[in-house]
Design a protein around this motif. Structure first.
Motif: not given
Lengths: 501, 152
Positions: B28, B32, B39-40, B42-43, B46-47, B75
């Motif tokens: 990441i 990104t 958003q980061r 969120c990512i 999820r990771a 999402s």
């Protein structure tokens, strides 16, 4: 004389008791003496001989008997059986005993297969008749069949079907609630279990029923126990499903047959009143009750990890014995066990009692953990940009922390890590690594060297890049330090199951 | 077998977790660089869940459900995928989404919390919850360590 199955049963019932006792005793003896599959054929022969001796009229004309005949007479020269038969001849059976006739031995499987279809309906009707010979023979054959099933407790498929047919036949003919309970309980219990559809419980059902029927013949005339049996009959039949191991079953049978022998001796003179199936059913339940008494007040036996996949439950003393309530109790106990385990997991829940409060605590804890993850991810997102070097340092730190706990895994040989990687590729991989031009390559390599030295691994670290894509090479270098101590089985298992790694 | 796994699993689990999560974090970081902080996060979240599910292995119903959910690209991580009810991994009775309003008792709440818990009966739900709590706490511990080492 012409005999159909029902006729035989009617006839058998009248003279049944004596013969039943003898058969049960003999079968018990045979059971004790030779608990091997080979001994099973002896039983039918013995029973047959006894039956022949007992019954007033032989029934050679019955086609079924003829069918069983060859197999049953396969072990003619059994001194025990002969002795028994002669000694216990109550009815002045004038018919000579063609016991010793060594008829051609039919395969045991043949008559065993034939038995379950024919025998079970007969078992409930104990009427003394000339056809009782065949009745008893079939009965013992059924018992032998059951024994064979019992001998192979872990081969349920082949032995189950005849027995399940038998059981279904029994339940169909008798239609007793107890019988139904007996067969339904394992279904109810096994349905909620997570285990696969093993046939262990019905198999045990068969075993118990067979053995119970053997003894039940002897217990038929005991009216006194019927009342208490009535209340517990479903329990006992459910208990039939509660046998948790073949060894227990064997011991139970031995105890039961001991009891039966005592009963036989006591009540030999008082066995005449076998009128209907009710007695038989109650006798069966009585037998179950007797048999369960010695092992009797065991707590629920959970054999989740045992060889059979079913969880066998025995109704506890003073508890409802309905099959549904039994299954419900199994479920409740499972749930309470898991709640206790959760209580250990969730911090601060040791004092909490009660399902509702515990569930509340668990829900709160899970929610708090999820919120923590979210919060930490947000924190990581903000902190992350200046992390490039820190992650490697973090990796080494983690590795230090893990070292204490994962010392067992450090012993893993490097070859175990990725079997799919050829050791010959290691050299290539190493060259590949050195050829990679990443900004912090020097740092990474230093760290790698450091880590490998620390772990004592010289080789394993270069294996990874071969597996991963090029874009992950940098990342993989980061993970070199962690890879060796990883549980290779888990990793391999995970990569093979289709999950994207 | 479960007992043996429990004694050895925590360390294995944590190592797997660390491996996956750190790898994802590094990825990441590399990839990104222009997304917003939210958003980061969120990512990263999820990771984190993905690495947790991967570390847990496919043997657990919740990890399978979680990965399924992630792969579907929903999402919202905790959203209820509508299709999942027909694909329950457990063989026990499936909870039908009945239109009648039921007061959400605790089991329902727990079902919503634990991924894949919708189609489970209570006993397996509790089992999955136990394992889920174990993995969640390991994940939280790992992330705390990462943050701690980064900020220190």
């Amino acid at each position: 004389m012409e005999m159909n199955a029902n006729d035989k049963f009617g006839m058998e019932k009248r003279s049944g008791v004596h013969l039943n006792h003898h058969i049960s005793v003999v079968s018990a003896d045979c059971q004790f003496g030779t608990p091997s599959v080979g001994a099973v054929p002896a039983n039918p022969a013995i029973a047959m001989s006894q039956g022949v001796s007992m019954s007033s009229s032989s029934s050679p004309s019955v086609p079924g008997a003829d069918y069983f005949g060859p197999g049953l007479w396969s072990h003619p020269a059994n001194p025990q059986s002969l002795g028994f038969g002669n000694a216990q001849t109550n009815t002045g059976a004038s018919s000579s005993i063609p016991i010793g006739k060594p008829v051609a031995v039919s395969s045991r499987g043949m008559f065993l297969q034939a038995i379950p279809g024919v025998l079970p309906p007969n078992l409930s009707h104990f009427r003394a008749d000339s056809a009782f010979i065949e009745r008893a023979a079939r009965f013992s054959c059924f018992n032998g069949g059951n024994f064979s099933g019992m001998m192979n407790p872990f081969g349920p498929s082949e032995s189950l079907t005849p027995h399940s047919n038998a059981s279904r036949g029994v339940t169909g003919t008798q239609g007793h609630k107890s019988e139904l309970n007996m067969t339904e309980v394992p279904r109810d219990i096994t349905a909620p279990t997570d285990h696969g559809s093993s046939s262990g419980s019905p198999l045990k059902n068969q075993r118990d029923k067979g053995s119970s029927l053997v003894g039940g013949l002897s217990n038929v005339p005991r009216e006194a126990n019927f009342t208490e049996v009535d209340q517990e009959k479903s329990t006992e039949l459910a208990n039939a499903a509660g046998n948790s191991s073949s060894s227990d079953l064997g011991s139970k049978k031995r105890k039961r047959s001991n009891q039966d022998m005592e009963l036989d001796q006591v009540q030999r003179g008082t066995q005449l009143s076998l009128e209907n199936t009710k007695d038989n059913a109650e006798a069966k339940q009585n037998l179950e009750q007797n048999s369960s008494k010695p092992d009797g007040k065991q707590a629920k036996d959970r054999t989740e990890g045992s060889k059979e996949d079913y969880i066998h439950v025995r109704a506890r003393r003073g508890q409802a014995t309905n099959s549904h309530s039994l299954a419900e109790r199994v479920r409740r106990e499972k749930i309470s066990e898991r709640m206790k385990y959760l209580q250990d997991l969730v911090p601060g829940c040791s004092k909490v009692t009660g399902k509702a409060v515990m569930l509340d605590e668990i829900i709160n804890y899970v929610q708090s953990l999820q919120r923590q993850v979210e919060f930490l991810s947000m924190k990581l997102a903000t902190v992350n940009p200046r992390v490039d070097v820190n992650i490697e340092g973090l990796l080494s730190k983690d590795l230090f922390q893990f070292r204490g706990g994962s010392s067992s895994m450090i012993g893993f040989s490097p070859n175990m890590i990725h079997p799919q990687l050829h050791p010959s590729q290691q050299g290539l991989v190493q060259a590949g690594i050195s050829g990679m031009g990443s900004p912090s390559d020097a740092v990474r390599r230093a760290m790698n060297a450091q880590l490998t030295v620390m772990n004592g691994f010289k080789e394993p670290t270069p294996q990874m890049p071969n597996v991963w894509d090029d874009e992950l090479h940098n990342v993989m270098q980061l993970s070199y330090g962690i890879n060796p101590p990883l549980n290779t089985k888990e990793l391999n298992g995970k990569s093979r199951d289709g999950f994207p790694i | 077998m479960n007992r043996k796994h429990r004694t050895k699993n925590p360390n294995n689990n944590k190592l797997m977790l660390a491996f996956h999560f750190l790898r994802a974090l590094a990825r990441i970081n590399k990839s990104t660089s222009t997304v917003s902080s939210y958003q980061r996060s969120c990512i990263i979240k999820r990771a984190a869940y993905a690495s947790m599910a991967h570390a847990a292995g496919p043997r657990r119903a919740w990890s399978r459900a979680l990965l399924y959910r992630l792969r579907r690209g929903s999402s919202r991580l905790h959203a209820l995928p509508a299709i999942r009810r027909t694909r329950s991994f457990s063989h026990k009775r499936v909870k039908v989404a009945s239109p009648k309003l039921r007061e959400p008792n605790q089991a329902d709440v727990l079902r919503r919390l634990v991924p894949g818990g919708e189609a489970m009966e209570l006993s397996s739900l509790l089992k999955e919850t136990a394992h889920y709590i174990q993995c969640l706490s390991a994940q939280v511990w790992l992330m705390q360590n990462v943050v701690g080492s980064i900020t220190s």
